[in-house]
Design a protein around this motif. Structure first.
Motif, mmCIF file in Angstrom:
data_model
loop_
_atom_site.group_PDB
_atom_site.id
_atom_site.type_symbol
_atom_site.label_atom_id
_atom_site.label_comp_id
_atom_site.label_asym_id
_atom_site.label_seq_id
_atom_site.Cartn_x
_atom_site.Cartn_y
_atom_site.Cartn_z
ATOM 1 N N GLY A 79 0.855 -1.341 0.086
ATOM 2 C CA GLY A 79 -0.002 -0.068 0.021
ATOM 3 C C GLY A 79 0.820 1.342 0.001
ATOM 4 N N THR A 80 0.529 2.163 0.916
ATOM 5 C CA THR A 80 1.248 3.490 1.187
ATOM 6 C C THR A 80 2.641 3.285 1.860
ATOM 7 O OG1 THR A 80 0.373 4.001 3.219
ATOM 8 C CG2 THR A 80 -0.886 4.640 1.332
ATOM 9 N N ASP A 86 2.957 -4.322 -4.498
ATOM 10 C CA ASP A 86 1.475 -3.919 -4.706
ATOM 11 C C ASP A 86 1.178 -3.662 -6.016
ATOM 12 O OD1 ASP A 86 -0.357 -2.552 -1.923
ATOM 13 O OD2 ASP A 86 -1.343 -2.449 -4.070
ATOM 14 N N ASP A 116 -1.144 5.210 -4.050
ATOM 15 C CA ASP A 116 -0.471 4.563 -3.223
ATOM 16 C C ASP A 116 1.133 4.738 -3.307
ATOM 17 O OD1 ASP A 116 -2.580 4.029 -1.671
ATOM 18 O OD2 ASP A 116 -2.572 1.871 -1.894
ATOM 19 N N HIS A 172 -11.573 0.005 6.032
ATOM 20 C CA HIS A 172 -11.674 0.409 4.766
ATOM 21 C C HIS A 172 -12.898 0.979 4.287
ATOM 22 C CE1 HIS A 172 -8.667 -3.268 4.824
ATOM 23 N NE2 HIS A 172 -7.957 -2.358 4.204
#
Length: 176
Positions: free
Chosen positions: A52-53, A71, A80, A163
């Motif tokens: 992700g980030t 990812d 991201d 989420h």
């Protein structure tokens, strides 16, 4: 506001200030310390699947681990990856990390490449019929004697899905 915080606010702004603040303050220090203490691997090569980030990747690299984050980076037009690269740039330190675009179902690494494979909150995004394939891939790239650190959620026992925080019990709904 620093660049990373701005990018996170841009991505998660419609989810509300508390979600933005949560993502801006992600901290994996307990998980990283657990890995270091229990895996006997203070300088391990780590793969973070569904990075992700990049918060875990960057924090683990600061602790001396050599980390690769993978990812698809498809969500939000690659936001991201922009956030992950911004995290690295803002640290202004030499860390051993990289980000790779790819899928948990076909990890682009040779067999036995990593001492530790981690995944945080990615597994629930896979369709049920693909989960076993992702696990097989994680084990394939794991060195003999290595460790998988696996955190999945949400579950039916947790009414708030990080989420979809505005819809309690969303994780009870059918996948469709």
């Amino acid at each position: 506001m620093d660049k990373t915080a701005e990018l996170i606010a841009k991505k998660y702004g419609r989810d509300g200030a508390s979600v933005v603040k949560s993502y801006q303050g992600l901290n994996f220090s307990k998980q990283i310390q657990f890995i270091v203490d229990n895996c006997s691997c203070e300088t391990a090569e780590v793969l973070d699947v569904g990075c992700g980030t990049g918060a875990f990747v960057v924090q683990a690299a600061i602790k001396g681990l050599e980390v690769t984050g993978i990812d698809t980076f498809q969500e939000s037009d690659g936001m991201d990856l922009k956030i992950a690269l911004s995290r690295v740039a803002e640290l202004d330190i030499n860390i051993r990390t990289q980000f790779v675009g790819g899928s948990a179902l076909n990890l682009p690494f040779p067999d036995h490449s990593f001492d530790v494979v981690t995944t945080f909150g990615m597994y629930e995004h896979l369709l049920p019929d693909r989960r076993q394939g992702a696990l097989k891939e994680m084990y394939r790239v794991l060195r003999p004697g290595g460790f998988i650190f696996f955190v999945a959620g949400p579950t039916v026992f947790n009414p708030i899905d990080q989420h979809i925080p505005w819809l309690p019990f969303a994780n009870w709904l059918p996948r469709r």
